[in-house]
Write a protein that holds these residues in place. Structure first.
Motif, mmCIF file in Angstrom:
data_model
loop_
_atom_site.group_PDB
_atom_site.id
_atom_site.type_symbol
_atom_site.label_atom_id
_atom_site.label_comp_id
_atom_site.label_asym_id
_atom_site.label_seq_id
_atom_site.Cartn_x
_atom_site.Cartn_y
_atom_site.Cartn_z
ATOM 1 N N PHE A 112 0.834 -1.202 0.000
ATOM 2 C CA PHE A 112 0.000 0.000 0.000
ATOM 3 C C PHE A 112 0.873 1.259 0.000
ATOM 4 O O PHE A 112 0.602 2.216 -0.749
ATOM 5 C CB PHE A 112 -0.903 -0.018 1.228
ATOM 6 C CG PHE A 112 -1.738 1.209 1.409
ATOM 7 C CD1 PHE A 112 -2.821 1.458 0.579
ATOM 8 C CD2 PHE A 112 -1.462 2.121 2.407
ATOM 9 C CE1 PHE A 112 -3.599 2.587 0.737
ATOM 10 C CE2 PHE A 112 -2.221 3.248 2.581
ATOM 11 C CZ PHE A 112 -3.304 3.483 1.746
ATOM 12 N N ALA A 113 1.920 1.270 0.817
ATOM 13 C CA ALA A 113 2.817 2.431 0.854
ATOM 14 C C ALA A 113 3.513 2.618 -0.491
ATOM 15 O O ALA A 113 3.646 3.752 -0.991
ATOM 16 C CB ALA A 113 3.850 2.255 1.968
ATOM 17 N N CYS A 116 1.114 4.122 -2.922
ATOM 18 C CA CYS A 116 0.909 5.553 -2.669
ATOM 19 C C CYS A 116 2.068 6.377 -3.220
ATOM 20 O O CYS A 116 1.857 7.421 -3.852
ATOM 21 C CB CYS A 116 0.761 5.808 -1.174
ATOM 22 S SG CYS A 116 -0.769 5.171 -0.458
ATOM 23 N N ILE A 120 0.078 7.964 -6.525
ATOM 24 C CA ILE A 120 -0.455 9.320 -6.371
ATOM 25 C C ILE A 120 0.258 10.311 -7.287
ATOM 26 O O ILE A 120 -0.398 11.057 -8.039
ATOM 27 C CB ILE A 120 -0.389 9.750 -4.892
ATOM 28 C CG1 ILE A 120 -1.349 8.906 -4.056
ATOM 29 C CG2 ILE A 120 -0.733 11.236 -4.747
ATOM 30 C CD1 ILE A 120 -1.304 9.195 -2.569
ATOM 31 N N VAL A 178 -5.579 3.581 -6.853
ATOM 32 C CA VAL A 178 -4.942 4.774 -6.303
ATOM 33 C C VAL A 178 -4.589 5.753 -7.410
ATOM 34 O O VAL A 178 -4.862 6.960 -7.317
ATOM 35 C CB VAL A 178 -3.689 4.380 -5.491
ATOM 36 C CG1 VAL A 178 -2.889 5.615 -5.107
ATOM 37 C CG2 VAL A 178 -4.089 3.608 -4.241
ATOM 38 N N THR A 179 -4.007 5.253 -8.484
ATOM 39 C CA THR A 179 -3.609 6.119 -9.599
ATOM 40 C C THR A 179 -4.817 6.746 -10.271
ATOM 41 O O THR A 179 -4.851 7.962 -10.524
ATOM 42 C CB THR A 179 -2.801 5.310 -10.626
ATOM 43 O OG1 THR A 179 -1.681 4.710 -9.985
ATOM 44 C CG2 THR A 179 -2.314 6.206 -11.748
ATOM 45 N N ILE A 220 -8.475 11.363 -3.776
ATOM 46 C CA ILE A 220 -7.303 10.550 -3.462
ATOM 47 C C ILE A 220 -7.561 9.710 -2.218
ATOM 48 O O ILE A 220 -7.251 8.512 -2.183
ATOM 49 C CB ILE A 220 -6.068 11.447 -3.271
ATOM 50 C CG1 ILE A 220 -5.677 12.098 -4.604
ATOM 51 C CG2 ILE A 220 -4.900 10.644 -2.715
ATOM 52 C CD1 ILE A 220 -4.559 13.108 -4.487
ATOM 53 N N LEU A 224 -7.655 5.658 -1.828
ATOM 54 C CA LEU A 224 -6.800 4.912 -0.902
ATOM 55 C C LEU A 224 -7.621 3.889 -0.125
ATOM 56 O O LEU A 224 -7.160 2.761 0.107
ATOM 57 C CB LEU A 224 -6.107 5.878 0.062
ATOM 58 C CG LEU A 224 -5.083 6.840 -0.541
ATOM 59 C CD1 LEU A 224 -4.454 7.705 0.541
ATOM 60 C CD2 LEU A 224 -4.006 6.092 -1.308
#
Length: 295
Positions: A112-113, A116, A120, A178-179, A220, A224
């Motif tokens: 997940f990190a 991001c 993002i 996310v993107t 955003i 997430l």
């Protein structure tokens, strides 16, 4: 009276037929700045949810106690709780339960990190630059609907059976939402806001930071929340190969030995952790973008 005037009259709020629910909803419209535009009785949602869960648990217990479903297919809630206490005390396959939880959470949140950090900025760039959108959009839209199990063999062939392939598999599941959420957030910015900022003397960096990024933040944060849900969904697939620890491994291993209560314990733990993270994201959302949902 002309057709246009009849249509306008019929569609006006004063003349439109109003159901009791619609009347209550309109009475709940915000009357002062900062007031939330919500449905009456929204504060009772938590109580209703708790009652619904209790009803389902009671029905579940009654059905299993009556013998309508064999314990092999659906153990009772009491049996599931007993199995959870047993695993909590004795562990599973030689590892304590907290270690299984920690390993799975580490895999999901590492992916997940990474999503991001990459997704993002990529989504923001795609939203602001048509060249970037043209370069990356076909690939994102191509792989986004493909289930993770389809490219799991490729991850194993390319990166082996270690942690790298597991984290990358979850990363690919999280990256697309996310993107695309960041890109949609940029596309939702009103051009008038950008022109107004430039007319007030803002630099390009200030416009990106204070106008574009602020306007895109709600989208955003929503992306997430959706992305981390995909991450937990992919966890079981990621832990299918050469895993000896993790909640997904626990679910798969227990299913091979028809230990349904253990399978349910793992499923409930995965859902509970994902739900707690979602609640944390909602709290963060209320703090960072308090204007969302307000008129």
């Amino acid at each position: 009276m002309s057709f246009e005037s009849e249509t306008d009259t019929a569609a006006s709020p004063g003349n439109a037929p109003q159901t009791p629910f619609l009347k209550r909803f309109l009475r709940a419209a915000p009357t002062r700045p900062g007031q939330t535009y919500g449905v009456p009785g929204e504060g009772r949602t938590v109580g209703i949810s708790v009652a619904a869960v209790l009803i389902v648990l009671i029905l579940w217990q009654v059905v299993t106690m009556a013998g309508l479903v064999a314990p092999l297919f659906l153990p009772s809630p009491v049996q599931v709780v007993e199995k959870f206490i047993a695993i909590l005390g004795n562990g599973y396959t030689g590892a304590p339960l907290w270690l299984h939880v920690l390993v799975s959470a580490g895999r999901v949140f590492a992916a997940f990190a990474l999503a991001c950090v990459i997704g993002i900025p990529l989504g923001l760039a795609m939203g602001m630059n048509p060249v970037m959108r043209g370069l990356f959009d076909p690939f994102l839209e191509f792989y986004r609907p493909i289930p993770p199990l389809a490219y799991l063999p490729l991850m194993i062939i390319w990166f082996g059976i270690g942690e790298t392939s597991k984290v990358l598999l979850i990363f690919l599941a999280v990256l697309a939402p996310v993107t695309l959420g960041a890109r949609a957030g940029v596309r939702s910015v009103a051009i008038e806001q950008i022109h107004a900022a430039y007319s007030l003397g803002a630099t390009r960096g200030q416009v990106l930071r204070e106008v574009v990024l602020r306007a895109a933040t709600p989208e955003i944060l929503t992306s997430l929340r959706i992305g981390v849900g995909f991450g937990w969904t992919t966890l079981v697939a990621a832990e299918m190969v050469a895993s000896t620890q993790g909640l997904g491994y626990m679910v798969l291993s227990a299913s091979q030995f028809l230990q349904t209560s253990t399978v349910l314990v793992g499923i409930i733990l995965i859902g509970a952790i994902a739900w707690i993270f979602d609640l944390a994201m909602r709290a963060l959302e209320r703090r960072i973008v308090p204007w969302k949902g307000r008129m």
